[in-house]
Design a protein around this motif. Structure first.
Motif, PDB file in Angstrom:
ATOM      1  N   VAL A 154       0.845  -1.190   0.000  1.00 24.16           N
ATOM      2  CA  VAL A 154       0.000   0.000   0.000  1.00 24.16           C
ATOM      3  C   VAL A 154       0.880   1.240   0.000  1.00 24.16           C
ATOM      4  N   SER A 155       0.535   2.204  -0.827  1.00 22.09           N
ATOM      5  CA  SER A 155       1.255   3.473  -0.858  1.00 22.09           C
ATOM      6  C   SER A 155       0.252   4.620  -0.779  1.00 22.09           C
ATOM      7  N   PHE A 156       0.774   5.810  -0.476  1.00 17.39           N
ATOM      8  CA  PHE A 156      -0.079   6.979  -0.294  1.00 17.39           C
ATOM      9  C   PHE A 156       0.513   8.182  -1.017  1.00 17.39           C
ATOM     10  N   GLN A 157      -0.353   9.088  -1.451  1.00 20.07           N
ATOM     11  CA  GLN A 157       0.092  10.375  -1.966  1.00 20.07           C
ATOM     12  C   GLN A 157       0.215  11.310  -0.762  1.00 20.07           C
ATOM     13  N   VAL A 158       1.371  11.248  -0.125  1.00 24.94           N
ATOM     14  CA  VAL A 158       1.550  11.929   1.152  1.00 24.94           C
ATOM     15  C   VAL A 158       1.411  13.443   1.011  1.00 24.94           C
ATOM     16  N   HIS A 159       1.764  13.977  -0.162  1.00 25.87           N
ATOM     17  CA  HIS A 159       1.668  15.430  -0.320  1.00 25.87           C
ATOM     18  C   HIS A 159       0.235  15.920  -0.166  1.00 25.87           C
ATOM     19  N   ARG A 160      -0.740  15.065  -0.474  1.00 31.03           N
ATOM     20  CA  ARG A 160      -2.141  15.455  -0.300  1.00 31.03           C
ATOM     21  C   ARG A 160      -2.526  15.547   1.170  1.00 31.03           C
ATOM     22  N   LEU A 161      -1.679  15.009   2.050  1.00 30.86           N
ATOM     23  CA  LEU A 161      -1.928  15.069   3.487  1.00 30.86           C
ATOM     24  C   LEU A 161      -1.143  16.191   4.154  1.00 30.86           C
ATOM     25  N   CYS A 162      -0.230  16.805   3.414  1.00 28.56           N
ATOM     26  CA  CYS A 162       0.646  17.844   3.978  1.00 28.56           C
ATOM     27  C   CYS A 162       0.310  19.245   3.488  1.00 28.56           C
ATOM     28  N   ARG A 204       3.794  14.645   9.848  1.00 26.48           N
ATOM     29  CA  ARG A 204       3.607  14.856  11.289  1.00 26.48           C
ATOM     30  C   ARG A 204       3.622  16.349  11.637  1.00 26.48           C
ATOM     31  N   GLU A 205       4.394  17.122  10.863  1.00 33.03           N
ATOM     32  CA  GLU A 205       4.401  18.567  11.074  1.00 33.03           C
ATOM     33  C   GLU A 205       3.030  19.155  10.745  1.00 33.03           C
ATOM     34  N   ALA A 206       2.448  18.683   9.647  1.00 35.23           N
ATOM     35  CA  ALA A 206       1.128  19.181   9.255  1.00 35.23           C
ATOM     36  C   ALA A 206       0.054  18.738  10.254  1.00 35.23           C
ATOM     37  N   ARG A 207       0.190  17.535  10.783  1.00 35.99           N
ATOM     38  CA  ARG A 207      -0.794  17.038  11.754  1.00 35.99           C
ATOM     39  C   ARG A 207      -0.641  17.731  13.098  1.00 35.99           C
TER      40      ARG A 207
END
Length: 211
Positions: A154-162, A204-207
């Motif tokens: 499983v992978s994620f588009q992490v930039h969409r979370l930041c 984690r910074e964004a969260r």
């Protein structure tokens, strides 16, 4: 104020089902994955040990039944299971087979689990607050996403979370991820693609809310 429950809470009075739902609620994936995870729990053993039954086990409603109960397609149900397996939140303990005596096909059976290292999954913080864009520092609601490759990873588009979502109207300018990328290029700093695992530090910074 009520005590916040962790997915790995060791309080014997907190059933597995509640800890499971805490993790599912926090997980940043598509709504279809969260829905299948929730409904699957309705078929599982609720408690950690109850007359020899392991919590989260004996899940075998079948994809067709889950599709009817969730309103999803069977393909979406299968994809949801693939994501849960890839995140080590579900293990397929037996595969579907055909019983010639009953002329019926059995369903896959699953064991639901709280994985070790669950804190490192893309999840909301314990307070379920909004994220703060790494570029403009505006608050936004992160949109869960996931994809599964042929090997079940499983992978994620992490930039969409930041970064906050780009404007729908392109005439209103570029999105924060594009602007951040341009600023990094101008400063000759490491690009997003080359950050590797360090992108999770930005997550984690964004969260800004750790368990």
């Amino acid at each position: 104020m009520a005590r916040k429950i962790r997915p790995d809470d060791e309080d014997p009075d907190i059933p597995f089902s509640r800890r499971w739902n805490v993790l599912v609620n926090a997980l940043l994936v598509e709504s279809s994955v969260k829905l299948v995870a929730r409904v699957a729990m309705d078929y599982a053993n609720y408690y950690d040990r109850d007359n020899g039954r392991v919590a989260g086990g004996n899940v075998y409603p079948g994809n067709e039944l889950l599709a009817r109960e969730t309103g999803l397609s069977e393909r979406s149900v299968r994809t949801a299971w693939a994501v849960l397996r890839g995140l080590d939140m579900a293990e397929r303990t037996s595969t579907a087979s055909y019983d010639p005596k009953t002329r019926k096909r059995t369903a896959d059976e699953y064991q639901l689990m709280i994985p070790e290292g669950w804190e490192h999954l893309p999840i909301l913080g314990p307070n379920s607050g909004r994220f703060r864009c790494v570029h403009c520092e505006c608050l936004f609601n992160p949109q869960g996403n996931s994809s599964v490759d042929s090997k079940g990873r499983v992978s994620f588009q992490v930039h969409r979370l930041c970064f906050c979502p780009p404007p729908r109207d392109k005439g209103k300018g570029e999105g924060c991820f594009s602007l951040w990328t341009q600023a990094r290029q101008a400063a000759e700093a490491t690009s997003w693609r080359d950050l590797g695992g360090d992108v999770w530090k930005l997550f984690r910074e964004a969260r800004d809310d750790d368990w």
